[in-house]
Design an enzyme around this catalytic site. Structure first.
Site, PDB file in Angstrom:
ATOM      1  N   HIS A  16     -62.253 -13.863  54.949  1.00 30.78           N
ATOM      2  CA  HIS A  16     -63.116 -13.655  53.783  1.00 30.78           C
ATOM      3  C   HIS A  16     -64.574 -13.706  54.246  1.00 30.78           C
ATOM      4  O   HIS A  16     -64.834 -13.867  55.446  1.00 30.78           O
ATOM      5  CB  HIS A  16     -62.799 -14.661  52.673  1.00 30.78           C
ATOM      6  CG  HIS A  16     -62.954 -16.112  53.054  1.00 30.78           C
ATOM      7  ND1 HIS A  16     -64.127 -16.653  53.529  1.00 30.78           N
ATOM      8  CD2 HIS A  16     -62.065 -17.140  53.026  1.00 30.78           C
ATOM      9  CE1 HIS A  16     -63.970 -17.943  53.754  1.00 30.78           C
ATOM     10  NE2 HIS A  16     -62.712 -18.266  53.481  1.00 30.78           N
ATOM     11  N   HIS A  19     -65.938 -16.508  56.613  1.00 32.83           N
ATOM     12  CA  HIS A  19     -65.718 -16.307  58.049  1.00 32.83           C
ATOM     13  C   HIS A  19     -66.679 -15.238  58.578  1.00 32.83           C
ATOM     14  O   HIS A  19     -67.174 -15.319  59.698  1.00 32.83           O
ATOM     15  CB  HIS A  19     -64.286 -15.819  58.335  1.00 32.83           C
ATOM     16  CG  HIS A  19     -63.216 -16.679  57.729  1.00 32.83           C
ATOM     17  ND1 HIS A  19     -62.326 -16.202  56.800  1.00 32.83           N
ATOM     18  CD2 HIS A  19     -62.898 -17.977  57.926  1.00 32.83           C
ATOM     19  CE1 HIS A  19     -61.494 -17.178  56.452  1.00 32.83           C
ATOM     20  NE2 HIS A  19     -61.822 -18.259  57.109  1.00 32.83           N
ATOM     21  N   CYS A 124     -54.538 -34.522  57.060  1.00 26.50           N
ATOM     22  CA  CYS A 124     -54.668 -33.360  56.165  1.00 26.50           C
ATOM     23  C   CYS A 124     -54.322 -32.112  56.962  1.00 26.50           C
ATOM     24  O   CYS A 124     -55.017 -31.778  57.928  1.00 26.50           O
ATOM     25  CB  CYS A 124     -56.097 -33.248  55.613  1.00 26.50           C
ATOM     26  SG  CYS A 124     -56.355 -31.683  54.749  1.00 26.50           S
ATOM     27  N   CYS A 127     -57.048 -29.315  57.009  1.00 23.98           N
ATOM     28  CA  CYS A 127     -58.107 -29.511  58.017  1.00 23.98           C
ATOM     29  C   CYS A 127     -57.523 -29.677  59.410  1.00 23.98           C
ATOM     30  O   CYS A 127     -58.269 -29.659  60.384  1.00 23.98           O
ATOM     31  CB  CYS A 127     -58.935 -30.753  57.716  1.00 23.98           C
ATOM     32  SG  CYS A 127     -59.839 -30.718  56.179  1.00 23.98           S
ATOM     33  N   CYS A 142     -57.856 -35.026  50.123  1.00 26.78           N
ATOM     34  CA  CYS A 142     -58.912 -34.480  50.975  1.00 26.78           C
ATOM     35  C   CYS A 142     -59.850 -33.680  50.076  1.00 26.78           C
ATOM     36  O   CYS A 142     -59.388 -32.806  49.344  1.00 26.78           O
ATOM     37  CB  CYS A 142     -58.314 -33.568  52.042  1.00 26.78           C
ATOM     38  SG  CYS A 142     -59.552 -32.558  52.873  1.00 26.78           S
ATOM     39  N   HIS A 145     -59.343 -30.003  50.512  1.00 28.87           N
ATOM     40  CA  HIS A 145     -58.032 -29.440  50.157  1.00 28.87           C
ATOM     41  C   HIS A 145     -57.362 -30.281  49.077  1.00 28.87           C
ATOM     42  O   HIS A 145     -56.318 -30.885  49.308  1.00 28.87           O
ATOM     43  CB  HIS A 145     -57.135 -29.353  51.411  1.00 28.87           C
ATOM     44  CG  HIS A 145     -57.716 -28.499  52.485  1.00 28.87           C
ATOM     45  ND1 HIS A 145     -58.442 -29.010  53.538  1.00 28.87           N
ATOM     46  CD2 HIS A 145     -57.711 -27.156  52.652  1.00 28.87           C
ATOM     47  CE1 HIS A 145     -58.853 -28.013  54.311  1.00 28.87           C
ATOM     48  NE2 HIS A 145     -58.425 -26.877  53.802  1.00 28.87           N
ATOM     49  N   LYS A 297     -66.652 -23.139  44.876  1.00 32.13           N
ATOM     50  CA  LYS A 297     -66.081 -22.966  46.201  1.00 32.13           C
ATOM     51  C   LYS A 297     -65.228 -21.696  46.204  1.00 32.13           C
ATOM     52  O   LYS A 297     -64.592 -21.387  45.192  1.00 32.13           O
ATOM     53  CB  LYS A 297     -65.191 -24.191  46.476  1.00 32.13           C
ATOM     54  CG  LYS A 297     -64.784 -24.313  47.913  1.00 32.13           C
ATOM     55  CD  LYS A 297     -63.746 -25.398  48.132  1.00 32.13           C
ATOM     56  CE  LYS A 297     -62.977 -25.029  49.389  1.00 32.13           C
ATOM     57  NZ  LYS A 297     -61.825 -25.778  49.683  1.00 32.13           N
ATOM     58  N   LYS A 300     -58.603 -19.253  47.055  1.00 29.68           N
ATOM     59  CA  LYS A 300     -57.555 -18.383  46.559  1.00 29.68           C
ATOM     60  C   LYS A 300     -57.150 -18.798  45.152  1.00 29.68           C
ATOM     61  O   LYS A 300     -56.981 -17.971  44.275  1.00 29.68           O
ATOM     62  CB  LYS A 300     -56.341 -18.509  47.473  1.00 29.68           C
ATOM     63  CG  LYS A 300     -55.888 -17.167  48.008  1.00 29.68           C
ATOM     64  CD  LYS A 300     -54.647 -17.373  48.819  1.00 29.68           C
ATOM     65  CE  LYS A 300     -54.114 -16.072  49.354  1.00 29.68           C
ATOM     66  NZ  LYS A 300     -52.986 -16.279  50.230  1.00 29.68           N
TER      67      LYS A 300
END
Ligand code: MSP
Length: 499
Positions: A16, A19, A124, A127, A142, A145, A297, A300
């Site tokens: 995405h 990156h 996690c 991560c 986390c 996440h 953030k 998805k």
């Protein structure tokens, strides 16, 4: 040699724009260094081992390697669609990388820097990281996440004596021998070392099959972060002519780009591993912030993920490159939205740069049959070479773009004020020649300076002047004229209006 790296991306999901921005920054810097005549190697790649990838593959009903092949290919494809041209693309499942990782760890083990123990803690998988209590939210999640379970792990593990390297890592960072930038990130790492201290870290996992086996104990695989960090080394050390490219980067990296989420791995574990194996440290680690989309953030589950392809379709590859690096100052956290990208496209590209180039070319064609008047004209003094170079030195690509935009503002204002059409009407040929020569030279120089950001746009403008970037000597760009007497051909609109 300049050696520039990006993180290697997890292949659990497609790329995405988060990156893309890191990889684009590295590509822009690599192109800038090459423009200045420095030999440069730009490395990127994909991170393909560990539980996170194995689980994503299982979910897709595929073998991990087959799954990794497909997603890694998506990363290459996305970079190509953005005009990103790395010199090497490394994959951690490449057996040559695996061999370097094994040799490296064997050597540390033999030297007594690794010992067998037990690791207990919260893990996690998102991560791929052991977390301390303080890194988790109140309800034990986390923060990065929140939808995933934290796993309680208690397993036999090999540990690296990170604690033994605390003072050396701290002093390398303090003295900028290993320069962590911006300054706020340097302080963040030093603060962490000073307050929490460094504890030994696991370098192996006993219950994760998808990984590189430890050479001295095949019941363990290499912890995915250690495997991943060593990509920067294996790119330059691995054997074999077809490893990642015909060239090899020269270790250590001169500039490493990362996002703020992976700071501790890169600023603590990575230099400690290198010190332990008596290798030189990278020169600069540049840490950038995170994009949010409309204040949220990118994720998805929120359905707000923006892919590079979406933007390339809307703006074209070059404009997307420019917009992503300009929309928020590189380094800072920042919010963006398609509306903001649209207005930046209109302001900076269609109305400012695009308009300047088409006006200048049109005037040359109209008043001088496309021939640039003979002169020794230099580009407009508003093109601040020093500030442009300084922005790059400070790892501030948004700043370098801003320097060019201010120059375009001045040039457009100059045209308004000079009114070449009025000079033509009143027959003031000498003044018209002088104005056109300066404008032509300015457009040429701007095209060169925009090349790292927008290589295709730069190529089109330089082609209209009958040349290409390979023929430009950056060192003489400010001090000589490049366009006198050249014939300029018409140029198609560089930045079409948005639908
Ligand atoms: N595989 C590890 C890195 C190993 S490097 C030895 C990893 N991969 S990742 O794919 O999850 O993320 C890599 C990088 O992508 C982040 O550090 C950051 O540079 C970039 N970004 C991911 N999401 C982002 C945003 N929303 N905004 C900006 N950059 C983001 O971590």
């Amino acid at each position: 040699m300049r050696y520039i790296t990006t993180p290697i991306y997890y292949v659990n999901d497609n790329p995405h724009i988060g990156h893309a921005v890191t990889t684009l920054a590295a590509d822009v810097f690599a192109r800038y260094e090459r423009l200045r005549g420095d030999e440069t190697f730009f490395l990127t790649g994909t991170d393909e081992h560990g539980a996170k990838i194995a689980e994503a593959a299982a979910k897709a009903g595929q073998e991990p390697k087959e799954f990794a092949d497909a997603v890694s290919g998506q990363f290459s494809k996305a970079w190509e669609s953005l005009g990103i041209a790395p010199d090497g693309f490394i994959r951690t499942t490449d057996p040559k990388h695996e061999a370097v990782v094994q040799q490296f760890l064997q050597q540390l083990y033999d030297a007594g820097h690794i010992y067998k123990g037990e690791y207990r803690g919260h893990y996690c998988v998102g991560c791929e990281e052991f977390k301390t209590e303080t890194q988790l939210t109140e309800d034990g999640k986390c923060p990065l996440h929140p939808n995933q379970e934290i796993r309680e792990v208690s397993e036999e593990s090999y540990l690296f004596r990170l604690s033994a390297f605390q003072d050396q890592v701290r002093s390398a960072i303090e003295r900028d021998e290993f320069s962590v930038r911006p300054e706020s990130r340097k302080n963040e790492v030093l603060g962490f070392i000073n307050h929490e201290g460094l504890r030994d870290v696991a370098i192996s996992r006993k219950n994760v099959a998808w990984g590189i086996p430890l050479p001295w104990d095949e019941d363990h695989t290499v912890y995915v972060w250690v495997d991943a960090l060593l990509n920067y080394l294996s790119a330059s050390e691995a054997d074999g002519p077809d490893f990642i490219s015909e060239k090899r980067p020269q270790f250590p990296p001169s500039l490493q780009f990362i996002g703020k989420d992976i700071l501790r791995f890169h600023a603590i574990i990575w230099p400690a591993l290198l010190i332990a194996s008596e290798k030189p440290l990278p020169k600069t680690l540049f840490v950038h912030g995170y994009f949010t989309i409309n204040g949220q953030k990118m994720s998805k589950s929120l359905g707000n993920v923006i892919t590079p392809e979406q933007l390339v379709e809307r703006y074209g590859a070059d404009a997307t490159r420019y917009l992503l690096l300009k929309v928020v100052p590189f380094g800072a956290d920042g919010d963006m939205s398609l509306e903001r990208l649209d207005s930046l496209y209109n302001d900076d590209l269609a109305n400012n740069l695009g308009n300047l180039v088409s006006r200048v070319v049109a005037m040359l064609v109209k008043y001088r049959d496309g021939r640039v008047p003979a002169s020794e004209a230099r580009a407009h003094s508003a093109i601040e070479f020093g500030e442009y170079a300084q922005s790059f030195d400070e790892v501030d690509p948004s700043g370098a773009a801003e320097v060019l935009q201010s120059a375009i503002d001045e040039l457009n204002a100059y045209i308004q004020e000079k009114q070449p059409w009025a000079l033509a009407k009143s027959g003031n040929e000498a003044e018209l020649d002088a104005a056109l020569a300066m404008l032509a030279e300015s457009v040429f120089v701007l095209a060169v300076l925009f090349c790292p950001f927008m290589p295709e746009v730069g190529r089109k403008i330089l082609a209209a002047f009958g040349t290409s970037i390979e023929h430009v000597n950056y060192a003489t760009l400010e001090s000589t004229n490049h366009t006198s007497g050249k014939t300029v051909s018409a140029i198609e609109p560089l930045f079409p209006r948005l639908a």
